[in-house]
Write an enzyme that holds these catalytic residues in place. Structure first.
Site, short mmCIF file in Angstrom:
data_model
loop_
_atom_site.label_atom_id
_atom_site.label_comp_id
_atom_site.label_asym_id
_atom_site.label_seq_id
_atom_site.Cartn_x
_atom_site.Cartn_y
_atom_site.Cartn_z
N ASP A 1 45.36 -35.68 -2.00
CA ASP A 1 44.12 -35.26 -2.68
C ASP A 1 42.99 -35.36 -1.64
O ASP A 1 43.20 -35.85 -0.54
CB ASP A 1 43.84 -36.17 -3.89
CG ASP A 1 42.56 -35.77 -4.62
OD1 ASP A 1 42.32 -34.56 -4.78
OD2 ASP A 1 41.79 -36.66 -5.02
N SER A 2 41.80 -34.96 -2.06
CA SER A 2 40.66 -35.02 -1.15
C SER A 2 40.18 -36.46 -0.92
O SER A 2 39.41 -36.70 0.01
CB SER A 2 39.50 -34.21 -1.73
OG SER A 2 39.08 -34.80 -2.94
N GLU B 1 33.90 -41.43 -5.34
CA GLU B 1 34.18 -41.80 -3.94
C GLU B 1 33.30 -42.95 -3.48
O GLU B 1 33.64 -43.69 -2.57
CB GLU B 1 34.01 -40.58 -3.02
CG GLU B 1 35.10 -39.52 -3.21
CD GLU B 1 36.49 -39.95 -2.74
OE1 GLU B 1 36.59 -40.59 -1.68
OE2 GLU B 1 37.47 -39.64 -3.44
N CYS C 1 45.58 -32.65 -6.68
CA CYS C 1 44.20 -32.18 -6.61
C CYS C 1 44.17 -30.83 -7.31
O CYS C 1 44.93 -29.92 -6.95
CB CYS C 1 43.80 -32.04 -5.14
SG CYS C 1 42.21 -31.24 -4.90
N CYS D 1 40.16 -32.55 -13.01
CA CYS D 1 39.96 -33.01 -11.63
C CYS D 1 40.51 -34.43 -11.62
O CYS D 1 40.19 -35.22 -12.52
CB CYS D 1 38.48 -33.01 -11.26
SG CYS D 1 38.12 -33.88 -9.71
N HIS E 1 39.84 -36.93 -10.04
CA HIS E 1 38.85 -38.01 -9.93
C HIS E 1 38.27 -38.41 -11.30
O HIS E 1 37.77 -39.52 -11.46
CB HIS E 1 37.66 -37.57 -9.06
CG HIS E 1 37.92 -37.61 -7.58
ND1 HIS E 1 38.73 -36.70 -6.95
CD2 HIS E 1 37.46 -38.44 -6.62
CE1 HIS E 1 38.75 -36.97 -5.64
NE2 HIS E 1 37.98 -38.03 -5.42
N1 DGL Z 1 40.35 -34.53 -7.06
C1 DGL Z 1 40.25 -33.17 -6.75
C2 DGL Z 1 40.53 -32.25 -7.88
O1 DGL Z 1 41.34 -32.59 -8.71
C3 DGL Z 1 39.21 -32.72 -5.74
C4 DGL Z 1 37.84 -33.16 -5.93
C5 DGL Z 1 36.93 -32.78 -4.79
O2 DGL Z 1 37.20 -33.21 -3.66
O3 DGL Z 1 35.95 -32.06 -5.03
O4 DGL Z 1 40.01 -31.16 -7.94
#
Ligand code: DGL
Length: 267
Positions: free
Chosen positions: A10-11, A153, A74, A185, A187
């Site tokens: 993931d990011s 983050e 992600c 997402c 996150h």
């Molecule tokens: N966690 C990621 C997602 O599910 C990426 C979030 C990001 O880096 O903008 O889209």
């Protein structure tokens, strides 16, 4: 039977929600997680850039760790890069969009559902297309949540600033009168308390981490790749600052991230 690790990326920290679900369901698997903290957020970036980052990470996971499967934990990378990843690599690949759409549809209690995600995910139309295909009778309200990922983050899961942003961005979801909302997402499950404070108890929040873990298990069995040991290992690698990753990781998940290592990427 295959004892090689499963590679997950993931990011940043978001994909750890998926790692946890996979570890709960398949505790015998070795899991390698790559968090691209040096280049988050992916959400506002153009498709080509997210695609290039994703392919670079998949190359790394395959070449350095010989992973037997890739989990694109992600939604943004799944929306922009999943087809190319599936085409390019010979190992099975799991993304977030299909499991996410499936969990949302099965949780729907009315004909109005919603999806929130990054600007990239929502503007790609990936969820709108998938939901249109599997549940055309449902009315879908989608909204992008720019800025949410940055709060996670930083390890800031509840604050006045976050609440003000959530109240503004979630307005279309409230207006859409949805019964279930997919956190599209990885996150966002970390922000569930704030999101549900704004939406109220009548909206069921859906995280797709568990459904994704079920897809992982199914594919491992289908391809005869499941590990036979009873306890697997977990290793996290970050492209960002290792100490920061350890500190925030501990805040978010309460886990010991002392073994985190670093892998540099070009920005
Ligand atoms: N966690 C990621 C997602 O599910 C990426 C979030 C990001 O880096 O903008 O889209």
């Amino acid at each position: 039977m295959d004892e090689r690790p499963v590679g997950i990326f993931d990011s940043g920290f978001g994909g750890l929600t998926v790692v946890k679900a996979i570890a709960d369901l398949m505790p015998g698997e070795d899991l390698i997680y790559f968090g691209d903290s040096a280049r988050y957020p992916y959400g506002p970036k153009p498709r080509e850039e997210v695609l290039a980052f994703s392919l670079e990470i998949c190359d790394y996971l395959i070449n350095a760790f010989d992973v037997k499967m890739i989990v694109v934990a992600c939604n943004t990378a799944s929306a922009f890069a999943l087809d190319t990843i599936v085409e390019k690599y010979s190992v099975p690949v799991v993304g977030m969009i299909e499991p996410g759409a499936r969990s949302l549809v099965s949780a729907a209690t009315t004909d109005r559902i919603g999806v929130i995600g990054t600007v990239g995910t929502i503007s790609s139309g990936a969820y709108q297309e998938m939901l249109g295909a599997i549940a055309p009778h449902l009315e879908v309200t989608c909204a992008a949540m720019p800025g949410f990922v940055e709060f996670v983050e930083r390890g800031e899961l509840e604050s006045d600033q976050l609440l003000v942003l959530a109240e503004r961005l979630l307005r279309p979801i409230l207006d859409g009168n949805v019964s279930s909302l997919l956190l599209g997402c990885t996150h966002y499950p970390f922000l569930a308390r704030t999101i549900s404070k704004v939406l109220g108890e009548s909206v069921t929040l859906i995280s797709s981490a568990e459904e994704t873990a079920f897809s992982v298990r199914q594919l491992l069995f289908d391809f005869n790749l499941a590990a036979m040991r009873s306890v697997g290992s977990f290793r996290a690698i970050t492209s960002g600052d290792v100490d920061e990753f350890r500190r925030i990781g501990r805040t978010l998940l309460g886990l010991d991230f002392s073994t985190v290592t670093s892998h540099r990427v070009d920005r």
